[in-house]
Motif scaffolding. Structure first.
Motif, short mmCIF file in Angstrom:
data_model
loop_
_atom_site.label_atom_id
_atom_site.label_comp_id
_atom_site.label_asym_id
_atom_site.label_seq_id
_atom_site.Cartn_x
_atom_site.Cartn_y
_atom_site.Cartn_z
N ALA A 34 0.84 -1.20 0.00
CA ALA A 34 0.00 0.00 0.00
C ALA A 34 0.87 1.24 0.00
CB ALA A 34 -0.92 0.00 1.21
N LEU A 35 0.39 2.28 -0.67
CA LEU A 35 1.08 3.56 -0.69
C LEU A 35 0.84 4.31 0.61
CD1 LEU A 35 0.36 4.84 -4.31
CD2 LEU A 35 2.59 4.22 -3.37
N ASN A 36 1.84 5.02 1.05
CA ASN A 36 1.72 5.84 2.25
C ASN A 36 0.61 6.88 2.05
OD1 ASN A 36 2.36 6.98 4.78
ND2 ASN A 36 3.65 8.52 3.77
N GLY A 37 -0.35 6.93 3.00
CA GLY A 37 -1.45 7.87 2.92
C GLY A 37 -2.64 7.39 2.12
N SER A 38 -2.60 6.16 1.60
CA SER A 38 -3.71 5.63 0.80
C SER A 38 -4.61 4.73 1.65
CB SER A 38 -3.18 4.85 -0.40
OG SER A 38 -2.52 3.66 0.03
N GLU A 39 -5.78 4.39 1.09
CA GLU A 39 -6.70 3.47 1.75
C GLU A 39 -6.45 2.06 1.22
OE1 GLU A 39 -11.46 3.06 2.85
OE2 GLU A 39 -10.83 4.21 1.08
N VAL A 40 -6.32 1.11 2.10
CA VAL A 40 -6.03 -0.27 1.71
C VAL A 40 -7.12 -1.19 2.24
CG1 VAL A 40 -4.61 -0.71 3.76
CG2 VAL A 40 -4.29 -2.12 1.73
N GLN A 41 -7.45 -2.19 1.46
CA GLN A 41 -8.45 -3.17 1.87
C GLN A 41 -7.76 -4.42 2.42
OE1 GLN A 41 -11.15 -4.03 -1.33
NE2 GLN A 41 -11.86 -1.92 -1.52
N MET A 72 -8.75 0.67 5.67
CA MET A 72 -8.22 1.73 6.53
C MET A 72 -7.20 2.56 5.78
SD MET A 72 -5.77 -0.59 9.02
CE MET A 72 -5.08 0.84 9.84
N PHE A 73 -7.06 3.82 6.18
CA PHE A 73 -6.02 4.68 5.65
C PHE A 73 -4.74 4.39 6.43
CE2 PHE A 73 -9.74 6.86 4.11
CZ PHE A 73 -9.35 7.29 2.85
N VAL A 74 -3.63 4.24 5.71
CA VAL A 74 -2.40 3.79 6.36
C VAL A 74 -1.25 4.76 6.13
CG1 VAL A 74 -3.04 1.35 6.21
CG2 VAL A 74 -1.76 2.40 4.33
N ASP A 75 -0.29 4.72 7.05
CA ASP A 75 0.98 5.40 6.88
C ASP A 75 2.08 4.41 7.23
OD1 ASP A 75 1.13 5.30 9.70
OD2 ASP A 75 0.16 7.26 9.88
N PHE A 76 3.32 4.87 7.27
CA PHE A 76 4.44 3.95 7.47
C PHE A 76 4.35 3.20 8.81
CE2 PHE A 76 6.43 7.05 4.48
CZ PHE A 76 6.64 6.16 3.44
N ASP A 77 3.78 3.82 9.82
CA ASP A 77 3.69 3.18 11.15
C ASP A 77 2.70 2.03 11.18
OD1 ASP A 77 5.55 4.96 12.15
OD2 ASP A 77 4.04 6.40 12.82
N ASP A 78 1.86 1.91 10.15
CA ASP A 78 0.84 0.86 10.13
C ASP A 78 1.33 -0.45 9.51
OD1 ASP A 78 -1.26 2.40 11.28
OD2 ASP A 78 -1.42 3.47 9.37
N ALA A 79 2.55 -0.46 9.03
CA ALA A 79 3.09 -1.70 8.46
C ALA A 79 3.18 -2.78 9.55
CB ALA A 79 4.46 -1.45 7.85
N GLY A 80 2.85 -4.00 9.18
CA GLY A 80 2.91 -5.10 10.15
C GLY A 80 1.91 -6.19 9.84
N LYS A 81 1.57 -6.98 10.87
CA LYS A 81 0.66 -8.11 10.71
C LYS A 81 -0.75 -7.75 11.16
CE LYS A 81 4.29 -11.58 11.52
NZ LYS A 81 4.72 -12.72 12.38
N TYR A 82 -1.73 -8.15 10.33
CA TYR A 82 -3.14 -7.94 10.64
C TYR A 82 -3.84 -9.30 10.65
CZ TYR A 82 -2.40 -2.95 10.10
OH TYR A 82 -1.95 -1.66 10.26
#
Length: 223
Positions: free
Chosen positions: A43-50, A114-124
């Protein structure tokens, strides 16, 4: 005494039978959660990802409970579903998370976005618990990678392979065409040779016949 022995053997056989029954029951009521074949999402920084998630169950569900966790500890979404005829009810959601699934259609879709930034990288992790299946539980995990820009896929090797295969196929077709033309030319040449042989044979026979008649005409008269 024999009756007592039979009773003892019967009692000892019960645990094995009960264990087998539980195993068969667990096989028949298997709950399964899936996030798709690709467990890595870019996902791109600042974009919405499903973040996709669906669940399947053999015997249906009632008051099913599902949750989404970030890095296995942080709760970001919690919902419950009464039955197949009802949509999920939200119990908790992070301010950036929204529910985008549905459970009244063909699939039991409990996906979120959700809208994501670099801090949201990880496991869901998508976790489901079904009380109707003796509180059976199952989960599946997606790995989210947040990047500044999406790197285009290098298809150079693919193009080289496709071009090579296409060239070989074209060469094979050309060889087959040339072979067919050569065979056609040879066939016509052989037919012409046969015609020449037949014509020359007829001429030879005619000449031999004329020579014989002339020879008879020149024969001297009898005395």
């Amino acid at each position: 005494m024999a009756a007592d022995g039979s009773s003892a053997r019967l009692c000892r056989s019960w645990p094995a039978a009960a264990l087998l029954g539980l195993q068969l029951f667990s096989m028949a009521v298997t709950l399964e959660v899936s996030v798709g074949k690709n467990h890595l999402v870019m996902a791109l920084n600042g974009s919405e990802v499903q973040l996709p998630c669906i669940f399947t169950t053999c015997i249906g569900f009632k008051n099913l409970d599902f949750t989404w966790y970030y890095n296995s500890t942080d709760l970001i979404y919690h919902g419950t579903i009464q039955n197949k005829a009802s949509e999920p009810t939200m119990l908790y959601a992070d301010s950036r998370v929204r529910f985008i699934g549905t459970t009244t259609g063909k699939e039991n879709n409990i996906s979120i976005s959700m809208f994501v930034d670099f801090d949201d990288a990880g496991k869901y992790t998508c976790h489901v618990r079904n009380p109707k299946e003796m509180n059976a539980e199952h989960n599946a995990t997606i790995i989210l990678k947040v990047v500044q820009e999406l790197v285009p896929v290098d298809n150079t090797l693919t193009r080289i392979i496709v071009g090579t295969v296409g060239g070989l196929v074209g060469l094979l077709v050309l060889i087959l065409v040339i072979k067919k033309i050569i065979l056609l030319i040879l066939k016509k040449s052989q037919e012409k040779k046969k015609e020449c042989l037949v014509s020359s044979s007829g001429i030879d026979n005619t000449e031999n016949g004329l020579a014989g008649s002339k020879a008879k005409q020149k024969a001297p008269p009898k005395a």
